[in-house]
Design an enzyme around this catalytic site. Structure first.
Site, PDB file in Angstrom:
ATOM      1  N   GLY A 142       0.837  -1.201   0.000  1.00 34.02           N
ATOM      2  CA  GLY A 142       0.000   0.000   0.000  1.00 34.02           C
ATOM      3  C   GLY A 142       0.867   1.244   0.000  1.00 34.02           C
ATOM      4  N   VAL A 157      -2.255  -8.326  -1.849  1.00 32.34           N
ATOM      5  CA  VAL A 157      -1.853  -9.037  -0.620  1.00 32.34           C
ATOM      6  C   VAL A 157      -2.837 -10.134  -0.237  1.00 32.34           C
ATOM      7  CG1 VAL A 157      -0.508  -7.089   0.299  1.00 32.34           C
ATOM      8  CG2 VAL A 157      -2.926  -7.357   0.958  1.00 32.34           C
ATOM      9  N   ASN A 189       1.148  -2.452   5.349  1.00 29.52           N
ATOM     10  CA  ASN A 189       0.302  -1.263   5.501  1.00 29.52           C
ATOM     11  C   ASN A 189      -0.970  -1.340   4.660  1.00 29.52           C
ATOM     12  OD1 ASN A 189      -0.130   1.898   5.688  1.00 29.52           O
ATOM     13  ND2 ASN A 189       0.045   1.422   3.503  1.00 29.52           N
ATOM     14  N   TYR A 247     -13.726  -3.740  10.252  1.00 30.68           N
ATOM     15  CA  TYR A 247     -12.426  -3.054  10.326  1.00 30.68           C
ATOM     16  C   TYR A 247     -11.790  -3.249  11.706  1.00 30.68           C
ATOM     17  CZ  TYR A 247      -9.072   0.816   9.776  1.00 30.68           C
ATOM     18  OH  TYR A 247      -7.932   1.583   9.699  1.00 30.68           O
ATOM     19  N   ALA A 270     -12.391  -5.549  14.003  1.00 29.68           N
ATOM     20  CA  ALA A 270     -12.028  -6.954  14.261  1.00 29.68           C
ATOM     21  C   ALA A 270     -10.752  -7.316  13.503  1.00 29.68           C
ATOM     22  CB  ALA A 270     -13.176  -7.871  13.845  1.00 29.68           C
ATOM     23  N   LYS A 278      -8.286  -5.377  12.664  1.00 34.61           N
ATOM     24  CA  LYS A 278      -7.109  -4.722  13.249  1.00 34.61           C
ATOM     25  C   LYS A 278      -6.772  -5.314  14.624  1.00 34.61           C
ATOM     26  CE  LYS A 278      -6.265  -1.728   9.902  1.00 34.61           C
ATOM     27  NZ  LYS A 278      -5.060  -1.829   9.064  1.00 34.61           N
TER      28      LYS A 278
HETATM   29  N1  LIG Z   1      -5.508   7.367   7.259  1.00 29.15           N
HETATM   30  C1  LIG Z   1      -5.785   7.136   8.539  1.00 29.15           C
HETATM   31  O1  LIG Z   1      -6.257   8.018   9.258  1.00 29.15           O
HETATM   32  C2  LIG Z   1      -5.502   5.771   9.155  1.00 29.15           C
HETATM   33  C3  LIG Z   1      -5.732   5.620  10.522  1.00 29.15           C
HETATM   34  C4  LIG Z   1      -5.480   4.397  11.122  1.00 29.15           C
HETATM   35  C5  LIG Z   1      -4.983   3.353  10.381  1.00 29.15           C
HETATM   36  N2  LIG Z   1      -4.772   3.508   9.047  1.00 29.15           N
HETATM   37  C6  LIG Z   1      -4.260   2.347   8.318  1.00 29.15           C
HETATM   38  O2  LIG Z   1      -3.189   2.756   7.487  1.00 29.15           O
HETATM   39  C7  LIG Z   1      -3.133   1.937   6.324  1.00 29.15           C
HETATM   40  C8  LIG Z   1      -3.143   2.836   5.088  1.00 29.15           C
HETATM   41  O3  LIG Z   1      -4.346   3.588   5.089  1.00 29.15           O
HETATM   42  P1  LIG Z   1      -4.555   4.887   4.174  1.00 29.15           P
HETATM   43  O4  LIG Z   1      -5.398   5.799   4.953  1.00 29.15           O
HETATM   44  O5  LIG Z   1      -3.264   5.338   3.625  1.00 29.15           O
HETATM   45  O6  LIG Z   1      -5.477   4.232   3.025  1.00 29.15           O
HETATM   46  P2  LIG Z   1      -5.503   4.442   1.440  1.00 29.15           P
HETATM   47  O7  LIG Z   1      -5.133   5.836   1.071  1.00 29.15           O
HETATM   48  O8  LIG Z   1      -6.825   3.895   1.021  1.00 29.15           O
HETATM   49  O9  LIG Z   1      -4.323   3.490   0.910  1.00 29.15           O
HETATM   50  C9  LIG Z   1      -4.440   2.113   0.960  1.00 29.15           C
HETATM   51  C10 LIG Z   1      -3.269   1.505   0.186  1.00 29.15           C
HETATM   52  O10 LIG Z   1      -3.388   0.079   0.248  1.00 29.15           O
HETATM   53  C11 LIG Z   1      -3.360  -0.466  -1.092  1.00 29.15           C
HETATM   54  N3  LIG Z   1      -4.155  -1.684  -1.099  1.00 29.15           N
HETATM   55  C12 LIG Z   1      -5.446  -1.864  -0.757  1.00 29.15           C
HETATM   56  N4  LIG Z   1      -5.796  -3.146  -0.915  1.00 29.15           N
HETATM   57  C13 LIG Z   1      -4.699  -3.817  -1.346  1.00 29.15           C
HETATM   58  C14 LIG Z   1      -4.426  -5.162  -1.692  1.00 29.15           C
HETATM   59  N5  LIG Z   1      -5.360  -6.116  -1.639  1.00 29.15           N
HETATM   60  N6  LIG Z   1      -3.170  -5.481  -2.074  1.00 29.15           N
HETATM   61  C15 LIG Z   1      -2.198  -4.548  -2.150  1.00 29.15           C
HETATM   62  N7  LIG Z   1      -2.401  -3.249  -1.846  1.00 29.15           N
HETATM   63  C16 LIG Z   1      -3.643  -2.889  -1.459  1.00 29.15           C
HETATM   64  C17 LIG Z   1      -3.932   0.660  -1.962  1.00 29.15           C
HETATM   65  O11 LIG Z   1      -3.533   0.592  -3.328  1.00 29.15           O
HETATM   66  P3  LIG Z   1      -4.423  -0.161  -4.431  1.00 29.15           P
HETATM   67  O12 LIG Z   1      -5.840   0.235  -4.219  1.00 29.15           O
HETATM   68  O13 LIG Z   1      -3.831   0.268  -5.750  1.00 29.15           O
HETATM   69  O14 LIG Z   1      -4.186  -1.615  -4.192  1.00 29.15           O
HETATM   70  C18 LIG Z   1      -3.273   1.888  -1.291  1.00 29.15           C
HETATM   71  O15 LIG Z   1      -1.950   2.032  -1.759  1.00 29.15           O
HETATM   72  C19 LIG Z   1      -4.339   0.989   6.406  1.00 29.15           C
HETATM   73  O16 LIG Z   1      -3.938  -0.248   6.916  1.00 29.15           O
HETATM   74  C20 LIG Z   1      -5.263   1.692   7.387  1.00 29.15           C
HETATM   75  O17 LIG Z   1      -6.118   0.791   8.045  1.00 29.15           O
HETATM   76  C21 LIG Z   1      -5.030   4.691   8.408  1.00 29.15           C
END
Ligand SMILES: NC(=O)c1ccc[n+]([C@@H]2O[C@H](COP(=O)([O-])OP(=O)(O)OC[C@H]3O[C@@H](n4cnc5c(N)ncnc54)[C@H](OP(=O)(O)O)[C@@H]3O)[C@@H](O)[C@H]2O)c1
Length: 270
Positions: A36, A84, A110, A175, A177, A179
């Site tokens: 990601g 993934v 990630n 979500y 569960a 995490k």
């Molecule tokens: N932003 C926040 O406030 C926040 C808070 C707490 C936790 N998080 C955690 O941080 C991480 C990143 O979140 P984000 O906010 O940056 O989300 P995001 O902008 O939606 O980015 C998600 C990334 O994961 C990739 N992805 C999704 N499904 C995938 C798969 N099956 N295989 C490979 N890559 C995949 C997406 O690319 P593609 O769609 O091209 O595959 C993208 O690069 C997540 O685990 C999220 O739960 C985020």
């Protein structure tokens, strides 16, 4: 901490945004895979790792050129496709990384998705999508990165959880569960992989100004609900999470193992 140290830290009592400390080459020579890593938080961590002089493989389902990063860091940055959810896709990714870089020192699991919906309404497909990506995805990545890390003589795995792993909100069952299970998987991995010189930790960010928080931030009703939970009065900046990842990935984190590090400026429980 006193305010006269000449550092970029905020004075006591002020937890507002502070300037980002300069990079110090803390990951020089290391090879990092960030799933990601093409946007949002993953891209922020990849960028900071590159600035700390690692080589970084940004892996996601959709390919992208990441032109700015490539211009700044040349062949230390690479973009690879992976899903993934598929063991075969992850195995193939690690093969390609080994062919090009010959080792993996750091994995940041990630890649993640969120599908909201109350339990009685949530489709089985959405439930599986969240669990397959957020939990099984980390299992696949851990399983297939271990041989690459053994080649490197050890390594660091950082799983990206969320504050919602331990807080309850209606509509977030899948979500939360996924995490919570990822955090337990982190502890189990730490116990199993320690003898191989691989440390496994987790970062649980709160609300961060990027990626999946953006639609919440842009919805006034949701934003005010979530802002009430933020003790610091603001969401985190992506580099503030990346800084925690650098700590866990660098020599400075050498005695931290099986830990879940909350990076949220203080987050209430409801
Ligand atoms: N932003 C926040 O406030 C926040 C808070 C707490 C936790 N998080 C955690 O941080 C991480 C990143 O979140 P984000 O906010 O940056 O989300 P995001 O902008 O939606 O980015 C998600 C990334 O994961 C990739 N992805 C999704 N499904 C995938 C798969 N099956 N295989 C490979 N890559 C995949 C997406 O690319 P593609 O769609 O091209 O595959 C993208 O690069 C997540 O685990 C999220 O739960 C985020």
């Amino acid at each position: 901490m006193s305010s006269d140290t000449g550092t970029a830290f905020a004075p006591a009592g002020d937890i507002g945004a502070v300037g980002r400390p300069p990079a110090r080459g803390r990951l020089a020579g290391k090879v990092a895979v960030v799933t990601g890593g093409t946007r949002g938080l993953g891209l922020a961590m990849a960028t900071v790792f590159l600035e700390e002089e690692a080589s970084v493989i940004c892996a996601a389902r959709r390919s992208t050129t990441l032109t700015e990063l490539a211009q700044a860091h040349g062949d230390r940055v690479s973009v690879e496709t992976v899903d993934v959810c598929s063991a075969e896709s992850v195995r193939s990714l690690m093969d390609r990384v080994m062919q090009r870089f010959g080792r993996v020192d750091i994995l940041v699991s990630n890649a993640g998705v969120s599908r909201n919906g109350k339990i009685v309404d949530l489709g089985e497909r959405e439930w599986r999508e969240v669990l397959d990506t957020n939990l099984t995805g980390a299992f696949h990545c851990t399983k297939y990165v271990v041989p690459c890390m053994e080649t490197a003589g050890g390594g660091r795995i950082i799983n990206i959880s969320a504050g919602m792993s331990s807080r309850v909100a209606p509509g977030a069952a899948a979500y939360s569960a996924s995490k919570a299970a990822l955090e337990m998987f982190t502890r189990a991995s730490a116990v199993e992989l320690a003898k191989k010189g691989i440390l496994v930790n987790c970062i649980a960010p709160g609300f961060v100004n990027t990626g999946m928080y953006e639609p919440l931030r842009d919805d006034e009703r949701l934003r005010s609900r979530y802002e009430r939970m933020m003790v610091s009065g603001r969401p985190g900046e992506p580099w503030e999470v990346a800084a925690a990842a650098v700590f866990l990935a660098s020599a400075e984190g050498s005695y931290v193992n099986g830990h879940v590090l909350e990076v949220n400026g203080g987050l209430l429980w409801s």
